[in-house]
Design an enzyme around this catalytic site. Sequence first.
Site, mmCIF file in Angstrom:
data_model
loop_
_atom_site.group_PDB
_atom_site.id
_atom_site.type_symbol
_atom_site.label_atom_id
_atom_site.label_comp_id
_atom_site.label_asym_id
_atom_site.label_seq_id
_atom_site.Cartn_x
_atom_site.Cartn_y
_atom_site.Cartn_z
ATOM 1 N N SER A 145 -68.750 19.688 -5.525
ATOM 2 C CA SER A 145 -69.145 20.970 -6.227
ATOM 3 C C SER A 145 -68.722 22.230 -5.714
ATOM 4 O O SER A 145 -68.638 22.083 -4.492
ATOM 5 C CB SER A 145 -70.589 21.281 -6.662
ATOM 6 O OG SER A 145 -70.773 22.463 -7.228
ATOM 7 N N TYR A 159 -79.821 22.042 -4.278
ATOM 8 C CA TYR A 159 -78.266 21.523 -4.801
ATOM 9 C C TYR A 159 -77.247 21.575 -4.105
ATOM 10 O O TYR A 159 -76.389 20.611 -3.801
ATOM 11 C CB TYR A 159 -78.140 21.989 -6.316
ATOM 12 C CG TYR A 159 -76.894 21.395 -7.052
ATOM 13 C CD1 TYR A 159 -77.184 20.127 -7.493
ATOM 14 C CD2 TYR A 159 -75.672 22.357 -7.107
ATOM 15 C CE1 TYR A 159 -76.113 19.482 -8.245
ATOM 16 C CE2 TYR A 159 -74.846 21.620 -7.858
ATOM 17 C CZ TYR A 159 -75.084 20.520 -8.496
ATOM 18 O OH TYR A 159 -73.749 19.823 -9.187
HETATM 19 N N1 LIG Z 1 -70.715 19.934 -14.963
HETATM 20 C C1 LIG Z 1 -70.456 20.775 -13.983
HETATM 21 O O1 LIG Z 1 -70.506 22.088 -14.031
HETATM 22 C C2 LIG Z 1 -70.577 20.258 -12.683
HETATM 23 C C3 LIG Z 1 -70.014 21.124 -11.594
HETATM 24 C C4 LIG Z 1 -69.845 20.542 -10.313
HETATM 25 C C5 LIG Z 1 -70.335 19.244 -9.988
HETATM 26 N N2 LIG Z 1 -70.826 18.389 -10.880
HETATM 27 C C6 LIG Z 1 -71.168 17.048 -10.530
HETATM 28 O O2 LIG Z 1 -70.547 15.994 -11.506
HETATM 29 C C7 LIG Z 1 -71.488 15.040 -11.646
HETATM 30 C C8 LIG Z 1 -71.618 14.605 -13.046
HETATM 31 O O3 LIG Z 1 -72.454 15.617 -13.790
HETATM 32 P P1 LIG Z 1 -72.161 16.257 -15.175
HETATM 33 O O4 LIG Z 1 -71.861 17.602 -15.109
HETATM 34 O O5 LIG Z 1 -71.378 15.279 -15.961
HETATM 35 O O6 LIG Z 1 -73.634 16.296 -15.660
HETATM 36 P P2 LIG Z 1 -74.302 15.181 -17.029
HETATM 37 O O7 LIG Z 1 -73.670 15.465 -18.293
HETATM 38 O O8 LIG Z 1 -75.732 15.685 -16.791
HETATM 39 O O9 LIG Z 1 -74.430 13.823 -16.248
HETATM 40 C C9 LIG Z 1 -74.705 13.200 -15.368
HETATM 41 C C10 LIG Z 1 -74.873 11.765 -15.372
HETATM 42 O O10 LIG Z 1 -75.481 11.238 -14.195
HETATM 43 C C11 LIG Z 1 -76.411 10.150 -14.554
HETATM 44 N N3 LIG Z 1 -77.486 10.117 -13.863
HETATM 45 C C12 LIG Z 1 -78.504 11.210 -13.413
HETATM 46 N N4 LIG Z 1 -79.446 10.732 -12.791
HETATM 47 C C13 LIG Z 1 -79.054 9.147 -12.534
HETATM 48 C C14 LIG Z 1 -79.694 8.195 -11.581
HETATM 49 N N5 LIG Z 1 -80.866 8.337 -10.961
HETATM 50 N N6 LIG Z 1 -79.119 7.030 -11.897
HETATM 51 C C15 LIG Z 1 -77.961 6.781 -12.379
HETATM 52 N N7 LIG Z 1 -77.496 7.775 -13.325
HETATM 53 C C16 LIG Z 1 -77.966 8.958 -13.104
HETATM 54 C C17 LIG Z 1 -76.788 10.479 -16.124
HETATM 55 O O11 LIG Z 1 -77.011 9.467 -16.921
HETATM 56 P P3 LIG Z 1 -78.462 9.138 -17.099
HETATM 57 O O12 LIG Z 1 -79.222 10.077 -17.397
HETATM 58 O O13 LIG Z 1 -78.178 7.981 -18.630
HETATM 59 O O14 LIG Z 1 -78.984 8.070 -16.085
HETATM 60 C C18 LIG Z 1 -75.428 10.779 -16.722
HETATM 61 O O15 LIG Z 1 -74.635 10.153 -17.014
HETATM 62 C C19 LIG Z 1 -72.655 15.328 -11.092
HETATM 63 O O16 LIG Z 1 -72.480 14.814 -9.682
HETATM 64 C C20 LIG Z 1 -72.807 16.998 -10.731
HETATM 65 O O17 LIG Z 1 -73.452 17.385 -9.776
HETATM 66 C C21 LIG Z 1 -70.783 19.037 -12.301
#
Ligand SMILES: NC(=O)c1ccc[n+]([C@@H]2O[C@H](COP(=O)([O-])OP(=O)(O)OC[C@H]3O[C@@H](n4cnc5c(N)ncnc54)[C@H](OP(=O)(O)O)[C@@H]3O)[C@@H](O)[C@H]2O)c1
Length: 250
Positions: A145, A159
């Site tokens: 991130s 985080y």
């Molecule tokens: N969106 C942003 O602005 C942003 C920015 C920087 C970095 N990121 C990173 O990008 C990645 C994806 O996040 P996102 O933004 O797409 O958020 P999101 O829509 O909340 O997706 C998170 C995913 O992780 C899964 N997950 C959470 N806990 C889990 C567990 N214990 N075991 C297996 N799967 C799990 C969730 O699925 P289930 O709940 O079905 O398990 C979901 O599919 C993360 O690592 C996040 O830190 C995102």
Amino acid sequence: MNVQDNIRDKVVIITGASSGLGEATARLLAQRGARLVLAARRKERLDQLAAELRGAGAQVSVVAADVSRRADVDAIAAAALRDFGRIDVLVNNAGIMPLSPLDKLKVDEWERMIDVNIKGVLYGIAAVLPVMRESGRGHVINLSSVAGFKVFAPIGTVYSATKFAVRAISEGLRAEASAGIRSTIISPGAADSELKHNSSDADTSAGVKAFYEANQIPADAVARAIAYAIEQPDEVDINEIVIRPTVQEF
Ligand SMILES: NC(=O)c1ccc[n+]([C@@H]2O[C@H](COP(=O)([O-])OP(=O)(O)OC[C@H]3O[C@@H](n4cnc5c(N)ncnc54)[C@H](OP(=O)(O)O)[C@@H]3O)[C@@H](O)[C@H]2O)c1
């Protein structure tokens, strides 16, 4: 070599594929001809997505898994080998972002972030590295991130700690892995997903949602960065991509 061809037929594991960046990546890589193993806890969401992608001709497997459990993550790799016979890419994407100031002492959430964002990534590497060593090739893509570059205080200290750790682990993997194994860090700024709804602290949550509404770019912007790293010729390792909305300051 036509880079378009370097995604076709690859076996790609995506953790956290049930929403957000993981789901967008699954859609894009399916269009590009990858064979997918989709993992997350919400299996019904994965089944729905898989049915849609299969309807468009993609080969997709689904595994219900909690990445904070090593046995679950091993089972994802086993499913990839059972269904497709190899593992070319692991997208270690599953992550959580329950933000709050340290003073709120949400210690359970600190532990959960460490378990999912750090240990989950390590379990993913442990599950695929022996397979990649054996075949002499492979690619691990870890989601950090912009909070892995700057400590997102006062609400994102833990985080940020997890995302700094993801960068350290990815760089260490790059340095340790010999020729043939690629390590990529993807560091997004605000992108549209469910992540902005993770904070249980009401004061923090309102601010986070407002920040995202004002800044976020679509999830498929990050998916394209992931595809860019995968499609490079095998000897080219894209180590780090930072991708922000133009309007985001940090
Ligand atoms: N969106 C942003 O602005 C942003 C920015 C920087 C970095 N990121 C990173 O990008 C990645 C994806 O996040 P996102 O933004 O797409 O958020 P999101 O829509 O909340 O997706 C998170 C995913 O992780 C899964 N997950 C959470 N806990 C889990 C567990 N214990 N075991 C297996 N799967 C799990 C969730 O699925 P289930 O709940 O079905 O398990 C979901 O599919 C993360 O690592 C996040 O830190 C995102």
